[in-house]
Write an enzyme that holds these catalytic residues in place. Structure first.
Site, PDB file in Angstrom:
ATOM      1  N   HIS A 190      11.958   7.289  -2.669  1.00 11.72           N
ATOM      2  CA  HIS A 190      13.170   6.706  -2.102  1.00 11.72           C
ATOM      3  C   HIS A 190      13.652   7.520  -0.909  1.00 11.72           C
ATOM      4  O   HIS A 190      14.138   6.969   0.081  1.00 11.72           O
ATOM      5  CB  HIS A 190      14.273   6.640  -3.159  1.00 11.72           C
ATOM      6  CG  HIS A 190      14.063   5.552  -4.166  1.00 11.72           C
ATOM      7  ND1 HIS A 190      13.489   4.358  -3.845  1.00 11.72           N
ATOM      8  CD2 HIS A 190      14.372   5.485  -5.483  1.00 11.72           C
ATOM      9  CE1 HIS A 190      13.448   3.592  -4.927  1.00 11.72           C
ATOM     10  NE2 HIS A 190      13.968   4.256  -5.924  1.00 11.72           N
ATOM     11  N   ARG A 334      -1.078  -8.656  -8.483  1.00 10.82           N
ATOM     12  CA  ARG A 334      -2.145  -8.073  -9.301  1.00 10.82           C
ATOM     13  C   ARG A 334      -1.710  -8.063 -10.764  1.00 10.82           C
ATOM     14  O   ARG A 334      -0.598  -7.658 -11.086  1.00 10.82           O
ATOM     15  CB  ARG A 334      -2.435  -6.640  -8.843  1.00 10.82           C
ATOM     16  CG  ARG A 334      -3.549  -5.965  -9.628  1.00 10.82           C
ATOM     17  CD  ARG A 334      -3.859  -4.585  -9.092  1.00 10.82           C
ATOM     18  NE  ARG A 334      -2.797  -3.621  -9.384  1.00 10.82           N
ATOM     19  CZ  ARG A 334      -2.781  -2.366  -8.922  1.00 10.82           C
ATOM     20  NH1 ARG A 334      -3.755  -1.951  -8.135  1.00 10.82           N
ATOM     21  NH2 ARG A 334      -1.801  -1.552  -9.233  1.00 10.82           N
ATOM     22  N   ASP A 457      -9.529   3.808  -5.203  1.00  8.74           N
ATOM     23  CA  ASP A 457     -10.435   3.950  -6.349  1.00  8.74           C
ATOM     24  C   ASP A 457     -11.890   3.763  -5.952  1.00  8.74           C
ATOM     25  O   ASP A 457     -12.780   4.413  -6.509  1.00  8.74           O
ATOM     26  CB  ASP A 457     -10.068   2.947  -7.446  1.00  8.74           C
ATOM     27  CG  ASP A 457      -9.058   3.521  -8.425  1.00  8.74           C
ATOM     28  OD1 ASP A 457      -9.003   4.758  -8.553  1.00  8.74           O
ATOM     29  OD2 ASP A 457      -8.324   2.744  -9.052  1.00  8.74           O
ATOM     30  N   CYS A 504      -6.067  -3.189   0.323  1.00  6.70           N
ATOM     31  CA  CYS A 504      -4.749  -2.698  -0.091  1.00  6.70           C
ATOM     32  C   CYS A 504      -4.750  -1.200  -0.378  1.00  6.70           C
ATOM     33  O   CYS A 504      -3.790  -0.672  -0.922  1.00  6.70           O
ATOM     34  CB  CYS A 504      -4.252  -3.470  -1.303  1.00  6.70           C
ATOM     35  SG  CYS A 504      -5.398  -3.505  -2.697  1.00  6.70           S
TER      36      CYS A 504
END
Length: 581
Positions: A190, A334, A457, A504
């Protein structure tokens, strides 16, 4: 002396260090008599009510200083206050352990925040700051002390802290901060979000900074490169002054791309969209100029709750994002990606020796069709209100893809029986993050509507290198030739079948990667909100037709460092754009 971290908000700042000190004293612990327990619980509830009022005031301040979207950041803290499990856990601690509210609150905070801090996902990890911030405010109310962070500063200063909570971050503009440097945090915290919205340069993950500087030290902060110069020489200070002026000019130049479509110099239409984890992120991404959502991380809806969210709660969370962006904007949702570092106590997932290669994501969902179909029904319902696309994570085999679609068909029939509308033609795709899926991309491309490449990943699994392990960081590089070849194979397979491909992972926002990916035929670049306009501005300078030779040359290279250096030399538009220098 230099201290390196991560550039979280671009820009340059020069000023004196002001160190944010916090009281680390022990929380008082008292044993209560049984007849005092109800009164103690009531005292806790009054403190929570006062914090709720305070958060309303902070939201108003954020609305004035930074805009409506930034004010919505505090809704997550309001939700935490209203969450019966968080407050209930504190009240149970008071009642069952017969201890004072401060002690019970400290214990619940440590357990809950600790769970989030241990997660690999940066967004989820940063949510620990919400919990700590709310707890601190409640604790101050219980102890009857003034908030130690209510302060202002004269002159231009750079705030230095171990971390910055949302309520502290929103005061940055009022306090006259020129820059921010913290030991922890990430680009999705934040503090980073608000710093970017206010145009305040910030460096996070500056390990050891509190032990290496003193209050009053002059600092020169580079929010682009993620470097803090301590007690810089005069020549460097003057360089930073010049860079400050140039950066402000660049930011003004970027504004012209805010409401433009993503078009290359030779007229090829691409998309710059955002990665989000909920409605708050959607507001921030929309304001930043994103054309839609390339990755909606739904697992955050499941975290920190006493029970799994039901269909209606999920549906509302998905639907509101379509309303924020409008009915035409793409919203790629997703399905639940838990396991690995994302522990979910109510899921029943047991600890594993190697959780990242274990029972996670789609593997768990296929064994829990009750949970999976609940989410699928919620996503289907949201598809009636916008351009929703569904994506399965960590698909390794064609059998997993087909089994997931079989359950999707069952979910559709269940909605049909209830006469609930949905888009029967909703696009369905998979994430390419496992090498087996990349190697079988030609077969998957016959059946899927799209691919979205999760490079974080994919790099980790391809190179067998833990992306969180600094000792193998040289292997966790998206420019590794093996990774580049897999990307080319996936994109080529999709193109042959007329399917679109997005990305992404962090690579999608890398200025060196954008020309290469665009040349390969990547259609959608899904990045964090702060990178949207910079990516769009670079794409606007590129001629896609001229990038084929770049791709051919890179595919013939054998070292990651050679690939990165070659792209930098071959694509002058990266330097000409001047957006990352």
């Amino acid at each position: 002396m230099q201290i390196r971290g991560i550039g979280a908000s671009p820009g340059y700042a020069v000023g004196q260090a002001v160190i944010l000190h916090r009281d680390r004293g022990e929380v008082p612990r008292r044993t209560l008599d049984v007849d005092k327990i109800d009164a103690e619980i009531e005292r806790f509830r009054h403190a929570v009510e006062r914090v709720a009022e305070d958060l309303e005031h902070l939201a108003e301040q954020a609305r004035r200083d930074a805009g409506e979207e930034e004010a919505k950041i505090f809704s997550s803290q309001m939700l935490l206050l209203q969450d019966p499990e968080f407050a209930g856990a504190v009240e149970r601690g008071i009642r069952e352990q017969k201890v004072n509210a401060e002690a019970a609150l400290a214990e619940v905070t440590e357990l809950t925040a600790g769970m989030f801090r241990d997660m690999d996902d940066p967004y989820l990890r940063d949510r620990a700051s919400d919990i700590v911030d709310v707890s601190r405010r409640i604790m101050n109310g219980l102890l009857g002390v003034a908030d130690p962070q209510e302060r202002t500063f004269d002159g231009t200063v750079i705030l230095v802290a171990d971390d910055l909570t949302p309520s502290e971050a929103v005061r940055l503009k009022r306090c006259g901060m020129a820059g921010l440097a913290v030991e922890f945090g990430s680009q999705t915290s934040h503090a980073a979000i608000i710093a970017r919205s206010l145009g305040i340069p910030a460096v996070v993950a500056a390990k050891g900074i509190l032990s290496r500087i003193g209050s009053g030290d002059e600092l020169a902060l580079d929010g682009n490169a993620g470097i803090v110069h301590v007690r810089p020489e005069r020549a460097l200070v003057e360089q930073f002054r010049v860079k400050q002026e140039a950066h402000l000019l660049r930011q003004k130049q970027l504004e012209v791309y805010r409401h433009r479509p993503t078009l290359s110099a030779d007229g090829v239409r691409l998309e710059t969209v955002a990665n989000i984890a909920g409605p708050e992120d959607a507001w921030n991404a929309k304001r930043a100029g994103a054309e839609g959502v390339g990755l909606y991380r739904t697992e955050f809806l499941f975290m920190g709750k006493p029970a799994l969210p039901d269909e209606e709660e999920q549906f509302q969370a998905y639907k509101v994002v379509t309303e924020i962006f409008g009915p035409e904007a793409p919203i790629v949702i997703r399905t639940l990606d838990i396991g690995g570092d994302k522990e979910l106590p109510q899921s029943g997932i047991l600890r594993e020796a190697n959780p990242f290669l274990g029972h996670r994501a789609i593997r768990w969902c296929l064994q829990r069709p009750d949970v999976f179909k609940t989410q699928l029904r919620a996503i289907l319902r949201a598809s009636h209100y916008g351009n929703v696309k569904l994506m399965y994570p960590m698909i390794s085999t064609l059998q997993e893809w087909r089994e997931a679609n079989r359950l999707l068909s069952e979910a559709k029939r269940e909605l049909d029986e209830r006469c609930v509308p949905y888009n029967d033609n909703m696009e369905i795709g998979i994430m390419i993050e496992v090498p087996s899926a990349a190697l079988m991309a030609d077969r998957f491309a016959r059946e899927v509507d799209f691919f979205s490449i999760g490079t974080n990943d994919l790099v980790q699994y391809t190179m067998a290198a833990d992306r969180m392990n600094e000792k193998v960081a040289h292997l966790s590089d998206p420019f590794q030739p093996a990774v580049i070849r897999l990307l080319w194979q996936v994109i080529s397979a999709a193109q042959k079948k007329g399917k679109w491909v997005g990305m992404c992972g962090e690579m999608a926002g890398n200025p060196l990667a954008i020309p290469l990916l665009a040349g390969m035929g990547l259609h959608e670049f899904s990045v964090h909100a702060g990178a949207v306009l910079a990516a769009r501005a670079l794409i606007a300078r590129l001629r896609i037709a001229d990038l084929a030779t770049l791709v051919d040359a890179v595919l013939d290279m054998e070292r990651a460092e050679d690939i990165a250096a070659f792209i930098r030399r071959s694509v002058p538009e990266i330097e000409e754009a001047g957006l990352w220098g």
